[in-house]
Design a protein around this motif. Structure first.
Motif, PDB file in Angstrom:
ATOM      1  N   THR A 113      -6.033  -3.636  -8.348  1.00 29.79           N
ATOM      2  CA  THR A 113      -6.554  -4.615  -7.395  1.00 29.79           C
ATOM      3  C   THR A 113      -6.836  -5.948  -8.075  1.00 29.79           C
ATOM      4  N   ILE A 142     -12.793   3.261  -3.334  1.00 27.75           N
ATOM      5  CA  ILE A 142     -11.984   4.482  -3.403  1.00 27.75           C
ATOM      6  C   ILE A 142     -12.865   5.695  -3.677  1.00 27.75           C
ATOM      7  N   ALA A 176      -8.995   7.657 -11.286  1.00 29.92           N
ATOM      8  CA  ALA A 176      -8.367   7.016 -10.128  1.00 29.92           C
ATOM      9  C   ALA A 176      -9.069   5.725  -9.731  1.00 29.92           C
ATOM     10  N   HIS A 215     -11.890  10.788  -9.514  1.00 30.08           N
ATOM     11  CA  HIS A 215     -11.852   9.412  -9.015  1.00 30.08           C
ATOM     12  C   HIS A 215     -12.802   8.509  -9.793  1.00 30.08           C
ATOM     13  N   ALA A 275     -12.864  -2.471  -5.436  1.00 27.84           N
ATOM     14  CA  ALA A 275     -11.856  -1.415  -5.333  1.00 27.84           C
ATOM     15  C   ALA A 275     -12.374  -0.105  -5.903  1.00 27.84           C
ATOM     16  N   TYR A 276     -13.044  -0.162  -7.052  1.00 27.36           N
ATOM     17  CA  TYR A 276     -13.560   1.048  -7.705  1.00 27.36           C
ATOM     18  C   TYR A 276     -14.555   1.777  -6.807  1.00 27.36           C
ATOM     19  N   HIS A 289      -3.581   8.727  -6.834  1.00 32.65           N
ATOM     20  CA  HIS A 289      -2.874   7.438  -6.757  1.00 32.65           C
ATOM     21  C   HIS A 289      -3.837   6.364  -6.270  1.00 32.65           C
ATOM     22  N   ALA A 290      -3.471   5.138  -6.505  1.00 32.65           N
ATOM     23  CA  ALA A 290      -4.206   4.017  -5.929  1.00 32.65           C
ATOM     24  C   ALA A 290      -3.833   3.906  -4.453  1.00 32.65           C
ATOM     25  N   GLU A 338      -7.408   2.076  -9.609  1.00 32.96           N
ATOM     26  CA  GLU A 338      -7.486   1.281  -8.375  1.00 32.96           C
ATOM     27  C   GLU A 338      -8.078  -0.102  -8.664  1.00 32.96           C
ATOM     28  N   SER A 383       0.829  -1.201   0.000  1.00 26.55           N
ATOM     29  CA  SER A 383       0.000   0.000   0.000  1.00 26.55           C
ATOM     30  C   SER A 383       0.867   1.256   0.000  1.00 26.55           C
TER      31      SER A 383
END
Length: 329
Positions: free
Chosen positions: A205, A150, A197, A193, A146-147, A67-68, A201, A50
């Motif tokens: 992932t 975040i 982003a 995002h 993940a999408y 960033h992820a 992410e 991470s």
């Protein structure tokens, strides 16, 4: 998404830090019961992942960067409570030594990225995956977990920013902390995002989950798993080493992440410095912005990556020995 100091009021920071104290205590209890000494190093490995993935900045719409985070991936691999500890350690190293995220705002950043992200991401993953062992469905579940996670964290950060000018004003009516209202913070945080982003992410992932599933499947979290299975960690160590070598690619993205401006940058944007930022907490880090004085930026970035991973290793060892006292099973 790393909120700096003085953008949020002390009361906002203390409130969410108090919530995190309860979450951290619960996470420690859960990990103490679920992890043995053989599996405990995975906390450090995932924290290192991470930390490193957050060094890979990417350009976002509007001229900012992002960033992820890797929170959902860590939750899928270790479980959501273990992810709380891993991501918290990564965020602590960033704040203490590299000035990435505030000290007073640490609890807020942990709330967004070490609590909200892994729990939302993990349960979205479980919901989409169901009981299916179809690998393609698993990868799709990892992507959307993940999408969504975040973007949920970005939305919360936008709310935290946007309520400041509503709640905290000077006698002249000027914002004391973050000067931007909700109508600015929400689209400014969410649009980049949602468009970029979050997709990055999700791809990272799903991709790393695919890598681990093929080469070290015994690492993936299961509530009822064999305690005697041998962990194959070489592929994961190879991934961490590769990320350290390639991390200077994060320097290619120019610009500052939205809401992470310095006082000088903010003054250039709005024409003044809010009172709370003028008189707020000032903490000088050793390697501010991952820069090592006297060395080329690329070399300093790699050295910062190595030092960050070493710092994570030390903290995880201390947690193992002094806090969790993980017992052999």
């Amino acid at each position: 998404m790393h909120i700096p100091d003085n953008y949020l009021s002390p009361s906002t920071c203390i409130s969410l830090a108090t919530v995190m104290v309860v979450v951290w205590r619960r996470a420690v209890d859960k990990v103490k019961n679920e992890f043995n000494k053989r599996k405990f190093p995975l906390l450090g490995i995932c924290a290192a992942f991470s930390f490193l993935i957050m060094m890979f900045n990417i350009p976002l719409p509007g001229g900012t960067t992002g960033h992820a985070v890797g929170s959902t991936l860590v939750a899928i691999l270790l479980g959501p409570y273990a992810a709380v500890i891993s991501i918290t350690v990564a965020l602590a190293i960033q704040a203490l030594f590299f000035g990435d995220g505030g000290i007073l705002a640490f609890g807020v950043n942990a709330f967004n990225m070490a609590f909200i992200m892994p729990f939302i991401g993990y349960y979205i993953f479980k919901l989409i995956k169901g009981k299916s062992e179809n690998k393609n469905r698993n990868y799709i579940a990892a992507f959307f977990g993940a999408y969504i996670s975040i973007n949920a964290a970005a939305f919360l950060a936008a709310i935290e920013f946007g309520i400041q000018p509503i709640l905290f004003k000077s006698i002249l009516g000027f914002p004391i902390y973050c000067p931007y209202p909700l109508k600015v913070t929400i689209p400014s945080m969410l649009v980049p995002h949602l468009l970029v982003a979050g997709v990055v992410e999700g791809i990272i992932t799903a991709g790393v989950y695919m890598y681990v599933r093929k080469l070290s499947p015994e690492v993936i979290y299961r509530k009822h798993e064999s305690e005697n299975s041998q962990l194959r960690l070489r592929p994961i160590y190879a991934l961490i080493a590769t990320m350290i070598i390639l991390c200077p690619l994060g320097l290619l993205a120019s610009g500052t992440a939205w809401g992470e401006w310095s006082v000088e940058e903010l003054k250039g944007l709005i024409g003044y410095v809010p009172q709370g930022m003028q008189n707020g907490l000032s903490y000088k880090t050793i390697f501010l912005d991952y820069v090592v004085t006297g060395l080329p930026e690329t070399v300093g970035y790699i050295i910062s990556a190595v030092l960050g991973v070493l710092g994570i290793y030390i903290i995880i060892k201390l947690i193992n020995k002094k806090v969790l006292v993980v017992r052999d099973r």
